[in-house]
Design a protein around this motif. Structure first.
Motif, short mmCIF file in Angstrom:
data_model
loop_
_atom_site.label_atom_id
_atom_site.label_comp_id
_atom_site.label_asym_id
_atom_site.label_seq_id
_atom_site.Cartn_x
_atom_site.Cartn_y
_atom_site.Cartn_z
N ARG A 126 17.21 1.00 -6.52
CA ARG A 126 16.18 0.09 -6.06
C ARG A 126 15.90 1.34 -4.07
O ARG A 126 17.09 1.96 -3.82
CB ARG A 126 16.61 -1.41 -5.33
CG ARG A 126 16.85 -1.96 -6.02
CD ARG A 126 17.00 -3.33 -6.33
NE ARG A 126 17.45 -3.43 -4.60
CZ ARG A 126 18.74 -4.09 -5.11
NH1 ARG A 126 19.46 -3.71 -6.06
NH2 ARG A 126 19.74 -4.44 -3.78
N ASP A 167 7.26 1.00 -14.16
CA ASP A 167 5.96 0.29 -15.48
C ASP A 167 4.36 0.11 -14.72
O ASP A 167 4.15 0.06 -15.85
CB ASP A 167 6.17 -1.23 -14.83
CG ASP A 167 7.88 -1.73 -15.00
OD1 ASP A 167 8.66 -1.07 -16.21
OD2 ASP A 167 8.43 -2.82 -14.60
N GLU A 203 17.57 3.43 -23.83
CA GLU A 203 18.69 2.95 -22.83
C GLU A 203 19.38 3.91 -21.90
O GLU A 203 19.71 4.91 -22.34
CB GLU A 203 19.15 2.12 -23.40
CG GLU A 203 18.23 0.95 -23.96
CD GLU A 203 18.01 0.17 -22.76
OE1 GLU A 203 18.70 -0.41 -22.31
OE2 GLU A 203 17.09 -0.47 -23.05
N ASP A 210 6.56 2.88 -9.09
CA ASP A 210 7.62 1.88 -10.15
C ASP A 210 7.00 2.39 -11.77
O ASP A 210 5.82 2.53 -11.90
CB ASP A 210 6.66 0.50 -10.33
CG ASP A 210 6.79 -0.05 -10.77
OD1 ASP A 210 8.18 0.16 -10.82
OD2 ASP A 210 6.74 -1.46 -10.84
N PHE A 218 23.49 2.99 -16.94
CA PHE A 218 23.69 2.93 -15.69
C PHE A 218 23.00 2.52 -15.62
O PHE A 218 21.00 2.64 -16.14
CB PHE A 218 23.58 4.08 -15.21
CG PHE A 218 23.24 5.09 -14.83
CD1 PHE A 218 21.98 5.10 -14.38
CD2 PHE A 218 23.53 6.21 -16.16
CE1 PHE A 218 20.80 6.35 -14.58
CE2 PHE A 218 22.47 7.63 -15.69
CZ PHE A 218 21.03 7.49 -14.97
N ARG A 219 22.26 2.13 -14.20
CA ARG A 219 20.89 1.39 -13.60
C ARG A 219 20.53 1.82 -12.44
O ARG A 219 21.28 2.41 -12.00
CB ARG A 219 21.27 -0.48 -13.57
CG ARG A 219 19.75 -1.32 -13.09
CD ARG A 219 20.76 -1.88 -12.23
NE ARG A 219 21.05 -1.92 -10.88
CZ ARG A 219 21.31 -3.07 -9.98
NH1 ARG A 219 20.89 -4.15 -10.27
NH2 ARG A 219 21.33 -2.05 -9.21
N ALA A 220 19.56 2.51 -12.22
CA ALA A 220 18.42 2.92 -11.54
C ALA A 220 18.81 2.31 -10.17
O ALA A 220 18.48 1.15 -10.17
CB ALA A 220 17.48 3.79 -11.52
N HIS A 264 11.38 2.71 -24.23
CA HIS A 264 11.73 3.65 -23.58
C HIS A 264 13.95 3.97 -24.10
O HIS A 264 13.90 3.34 -24.60
CB HIS A 264 12.40 2.59 -22.52
CG HIS A 264 10.95 2.76 -20.90
ND1 HIS A 264 10.40 4.36 -20.64
CD2 HIS A 264 10.46 1.97 -21.18
CE1 HIS A 264 9.03 3.97 -20.07
NE2 HIS A 264 8.66 2.37 -19.66
N GLY A 275 25.46 9.43 -17.57
CA GLY A 275 26.44 7.97 -16.75
C GLY A 275 27.89 8.91 -16.17
O GLY A 275 28.82 8.81 -15.25
#
Length: 172
Positions: free
Chosen positions: A47, A161, A40, A159, A43-45, A38, A127
């Motif tokens: 939840r 994953d 990088e 998800d 930022f973080r997605a 993946h 970002g």
């Protein structure tokens, strides 16, 4: 008719392959593994629970607006009979109020009240904070996703994953 004047013997197709001499480059396994990983992001997605919380707050705000609208209608029309057209009118009014709320807050303020409560920010893939035009296109795309019975919004609940299960199996 002239269509029946076809010669009995058809011309032979040349036996030389079209791709004669075509060779593919050898793929380096290290490069292939790196490309599968993946990318990088800066930022973080968000939840799913935060998205649902923000959505509940936004629905509550628009629900209060629809309730005020209904109270005014019942006051002005002196308690009309509840019929299917009246219910349909309230559903349409609720949809219009919700879409107007989304458009005004996301496009002009950059966030809704639910996003503010859930501490969610809209960002681009790099970002950065999206520009006015990008926010407007985002809301219009959201409308199209919602109009297709929510099929365009189902990716929120997938998800990531689970989509990459073959990569995990090949590494073990």
């Amino acid at each position: 008719p002239r269509i029946l004047d076809v010669p009995e013997e058809l011309e032979a197709i040349p036996t030389t392959p079209f791709l004669d001499g075509l060779q593919l480059d050898h793929v380096n396994p290290a490069d292939a593994a790196r490309d599968r990983e993946h990318v990088e992001l800066p930022f973080r997605a968000v939840r799913v629970s935060q998205r649902v919380f923000a959505g509940v707050i936004d629905i509550a705000v628009t629900g209060v607006g629809v309730a005020l609208f209904a109270a005014v209608v019942f006051k002005v029309l002196s308690r009309p009979a509840i019929t299917k057209p009246l219910i349909l009118g309230f559903v349409v009014a609720a949809g219009l109020l919700w879409s107007t709320y989304q458009y005004l807050f996301v496009v002009y303020a950059g966030k809704t009240l639910g996003m503010l409560a859930a501490k969610i920010q809209i960002r681009t893939f790099t970002g950065k904070i999206p520009k006015f035009r990008q926010r407007r296109l985002r809301v219009l795309g959201f409308y199209l996703s919602a109009l297709s019975l929510g099929m365009g919004l189902m990716w929120i609940f997938v998800d990531v994953d689970t989509l990459c299960w073959h990569d995990r199996l090949s590494r073990t």
